[in-house]
Design an enzyme around this catalytic site. Sequence first.
Site: not given
Length: 160
Positions: A35-37
């Site tokens: 769930k990271c950029g």
Amino acid sequence: MSKFYELKPLDAKGQVYPFAELKGKVVLIVNVASKCGFTPQYKELEELNKKYAGKDVQILGFPCNQFGGQEPGNAEEIASFCSLNYGVTFPVLNKIDVNGDKADPVYQYLKSQKSGVLGLTRIKWNFEKFLIDKKGNVVERYSSISKPKDIGTKIDELLK
């Protein structure tokens, strides 16, 4: 022999993944999160994995939830996410800490061998990358913003 080959992290099923089996391979180790950029880097990592299929290259992902809680899932959820969303076929090992008192020995070792920006040893964010040569030497450390596809040239050099 490099101490790298003495490391024995756990895979996603809790089984030992002995780095001794990586002797003679170029290894790219990445702390990953769902769930990271930077999560779309999974796509480029898998492209590298396919590009070097059948060659002495191994990519390893280590899920980590230390940065903004961006990897909250358990091993099964992480594996499913990687497979369904990015077609990941390289090993994604056990979720670990990369900084602090509970940092996994793999990351304790990697950080001791190659410091990051401004000489800092701590991992700054998800998707930092370490490149290890065929003899177990940590030769490069890349920040999260470094694109996996740009590491291919260095991998090619190390394969020669």
